[in-house]
Motif scaffolding. Sequence first.
Motif, short mmCIF file in Angstrom:
data_model
loop_
_atom_site.label_atom_id
_atom_site.label_comp_id
_atom_site.label_asym_id
_atom_site.label_seq_id
_atom_site.Cartn_x
_atom_site.Cartn_y
_atom_site.Cartn_z
N THR A 6 0.84 -1.20 0.00
CA THR A 6 0.00 0.00 0.00
C THR A 6 0.87 1.24 0.00
OG1 THR A 6 -1.79 -1.19 1.12
CG2 THR A 6 -1.86 1.22 1.21
N ARG A 7 1.92 1.23 0.77
CA ARG A 7 2.85 2.37 0.82
C ARG A 7 3.49 2.58 -0.55
NH1 ARG A 7 7.68 3.97 3.76
NH2 ARG A 7 8.16 5.98 2.86
N VAL A 8 3.93 1.49 -1.18
CA VAL A 8 4.57 1.60 -2.50
C VAL A 8 3.59 2.14 -3.53
CG1 VAL A 8 5.56 0.25 -4.41
CG2 VAL A 8 6.34 -0.15 -2.07
N LEU A 9 2.38 1.60 -3.56
CA LEU A 9 1.39 2.07 -4.53
C LEU A 9 1.06 3.54 -4.30
CD1 LEU A 9 -1.05 -0.99 -4.64
CD2 LEU A 9 0.59 -0.29 -6.39
N THR A 10 0.94 3.93 -3.04
CA THR A 10 0.63 5.32 -2.70
C THR A 10 1.76 6.24 -3.15
OG1 THR A 10 -0.64 4.60 -0.79
CG2 THR A 10 0.08 6.87 -0.80
N GLU A 11 2.98 5.90 -2.78
CA GLU A 11 4.13 6.73 -3.15
C GLU A 11 4.31 6.77 -4.67
OE1 GLU A 11 6.49 8.49 -1.30
OE2 GLU A 11 5.65 8.06 0.66
N ARG A 12 4.10 5.64 -5.34
CA ARG A 12 4.24 5.58 -6.80
C ARG A 12 3.24 6.51 -7.48
NH1 ARG A 12 6.84 4.38 -11.56
NH2 ARG A 12 5.41 3.51 -13.09
N ALA A 13 1.97 6.39 -7.09
CA ALA A 13 0.93 7.22 -7.71
C ALA A 13 1.18 8.70 -7.43
CB ALA A 13 -0.45 6.80 -7.19
N ALA A 14 1.55 9.02 -6.19
CA ALA A 14 1.82 10.42 -5.83
C ALA A 14 3.03 10.94 -6.61
CB ALA A 14 2.04 10.54 -4.33
N ALA A 15 4.06 10.11 -6.75
CA ALA A 15 5.26 10.52 -7.49
C ALA A 15 4.94 10.76 -8.97
CB ALA A 15 6.37 9.48 -7.35
N LEU A 16 4.10 9.93 -9.55
CA LEU A 16 3.74 10.11 -10.95
C LEU A 16 3.04 11.45 -11.17
CD1 LEU A 16 2.58 6.51 -11.89
CD2 LEU A 16 4.59 7.71 -12.77
#
Length: 173
Positions: free
Chosen positions: A76-86
Motif C-alpha cells: 500500500t505504501r509503495v502504490l501510494t508513493e508511486r501514484a503520488a510521485a507520478l
Amino acid sequence: MPLSTCSSSLPNASLKIAGSLSSPSSRSSSDSGCSSKRTWPPLAASSPALDARQAEAVAAPPGPLLVLAGAGSGKTRVLTERAAALVARHDQPAEALLVITFTNRAADELRSRLHGLVGEAAGRMTIGTFHAVCHRMLRAHARRAGRSPRFSVYDAQQSRRLIAGVLGELRAG
C-alpha cells in the motif's frame, strides 16, 4: 515486459515488479536487478525512507507497473508513493492513473493516503479493488457489448440459490 524479482527484508516475502525495467540480459551478473544503494525520499515528510525494493517500484519510469508482495511488505505504501510521485514528480495526469489492490480496506487506505499526499488529485484517480474497478468498467461499457448496464454480479451462494429456484420452478411447472 520484463519481470524483476527482488527479495524483501521480510521473511517469506518478495517484491516483484513488472514494467519498464531493464531486461535481465542487459544487467551484469553481479546486478540482481535491485538498486540496493538507492533510496527514494518519501513524499510525506513524516514517513521513513523506502527500502531499496520499494524505491525501485516507486522510481520506475512512468508506465504500467505490477507490484506483487507478501502481507506486511509495504504494498500500500509503495502504490501510494508511486501514484503520488507520478502526479507530483512526473506531471502525469491523475485521471490517467489506475491503482488496483485486492481488498476494500487497502483501497480505502490508498484513497486516504493519496488524498493526504496529492490532495484533490486523488479523487480523479481510478482507485479500487480488482472486482470493483472491473465492475465499474463493465457497467460503463455494457452497451458497447449489447448488454444493459443494469446487470447484477452474484457470488457462489447467490448463484446456487438462483439455480435452485429456477430448477424448482421448472419441476413445478
